[in-house]
Design a protein around this motif. Structure first.
Motif, PDB file in Angstrom:
ATOM      1  N   THR A 210      53.338  -5.442 -24.583  1.00  0.00           N
ATOM      2  CA  THR A 210      52.900  -6.805 -24.857  1.00  0.00           C
ATOM      3  C   THR A 210      51.385  -6.896 -24.749  1.00  0.00           C
ATOM      4  OG1 THR A 210      54.963  -7.705 -23.996  1.00  0.00           O
ATOM      5  CG2 THR A 210      53.087  -9.210 -24.119  1.00  0.00           C
TER       6      THR A 210
ATOM      7  N   TYR B  37      48.419  -9.831 -24.599  1.00  0.00           N
ATOM      8  CA  TYR B  37      48.270 -11.255 -24.289  1.00  0.00           C
ATOM      9  C   TYR B  37      47.050 -11.785 -25.032  1.00  0.00           C
ATOM     10  CZ  TYR B  37      51.629  -9.919 -20.853  1.00  0.00           C
ATOM     11  OH  TYR B  37      52.759  -9.414 -20.256  1.00  0.00           O
TER      12      TYR B  37
ATOM     13  N   ARG C 192      41.952 -10.903 -26.363  1.00  0.00           N
ATOM     14  CA  ARG C 192      43.192 -10.168 -26.110  1.00  0.00           C
ATOM     15  C   ARG C 192      43.085  -9.376 -24.816  1.00  0.00           C
ATOM     16  NH1 ARG C 192      44.380  -6.850 -31.171  1.00  0.00           N
ATOM     17  NH2 ARG C 192      43.451  -8.625 -32.172  1.00  0.00           N
TER      18      ARG C 192
ATOM     19  N   GLU D  75      48.450  -8.582 -17.754  1.00  0.00           N
ATOM     20  CA  GLU D  75      48.940  -9.961 -17.648  1.00  0.00           C
ATOM     21  C   GLU D  75      48.205 -10.763 -16.577  1.00  0.00           C
ATOM     22  OE1 GLU D  75      53.142 -12.399 -17.067  1.00  0.00           O
ATOM     23  OE2 GLU D  75      53.119 -10.227 -16.807  1.00  0.00           O
TER      24      GLU D  75
ATOM     25  N   ALA E 136      44.800 -11.692 -17.877  1.00  0.00           N
ATOM     26  CA  ALA E 136      44.958 -12.730 -18.908  1.00  0.00           C
ATOM     27  C   ALA E 136      45.223 -14.087 -18.265  1.00  0.00           C
ATOM     28  CB  ALA E 136      46.093 -12.358 -19.862  1.00  0.00           C
ATOM     29  N   SER E 137      46.082 -14.113 -17.261  1.00  0.00           N
ATOM     30  CA  SER E 137      46.410 -15.374 -16.579  1.00  0.00           C
ATOM     31  C   SER E 137      45.205 -15.955 -15.854  1.00  0.00           C
ATOM     32  CB  SER E 137      47.552 -15.153 -15.586  1.00  0.00           C
ATOM     33  OG  SER E 137      48.734 -14.811 -16.272  1.00  0.00           O
TER      34      SER E 137
ATOM     35  N   LEU F 214      47.932 -19.346 -23.923  1.00  0.00           N
ATOM     36  CA  LEU F 214      48.072 -17.919 -23.664  1.00  0.00           C
ATOM     37  C   LEU F 214      49.420 -17.503 -24.214  1.00  0.00           C
ATOM     38  CD1 LEU F 214      46.937 -15.351 -22.344  1.00  0.00           C
ATOM     39  CD2 LEU F 214      48.081 -16.060 -20.226  1.00  0.00           C
TER      40      LEU F 214
ATOM     41  N   GLY G 129      51.944 -14.154 -25.429  1.00  0.00           N
ATOM     42  CA  GLY G 129      52.211 -12.722 -25.432  1.00  0.00           C
ATOM     43  C   GLY G 129      52.916 -12.344 -26.722  1.00  0.00           C
TER      44      GLY G 129
END
Length: 88
Positions: free
Chosen positions: A5, A7, A24, A28, A31-32, A52, A54
């Protein structure tokens, strides 16, 4: 087969119908964290949407969330079925 995946952090100007940012991430947690900071930065600005998402690829993202990229997705289209099939 395992699909990795990616994100995508999208920042979208609703007023002008323009994508302001497309970052990108593979991680995770990172990204969060960046999503939370970006969301806080634009808090109270109803003209900007921060999402956001995935996906397995940008191609899938553009297919399932085409409106962020200037392409309207007709309601009832096969996009959801295509996306689910890609996950199988």
């Amino acid at each position: 087969m395992t699909v990795e995946t990616t994100y995508f952090l999208l920042t979208y100007d609703r007023r002008h119908g323009k994508l302001l940012g497309n970052r990108r991430f593979k991680d995770e947690a990172q990204a969060s964290a960046v999503y939370a900071a970006t969301e806080a930065h634009f808090r109270g600005n109803e003209a900007v949407e921060v999402v956001l998402v995935g996906a397995d690829s940008e191609q899938t993202l553009r297919h399932t969330h085409g409106h962020y990229f200037g392409r309207q997705q007709p309601r009832g289209s096969a996009s959801a079925a295509h996306f689910l099939a890609a996950l199988a």
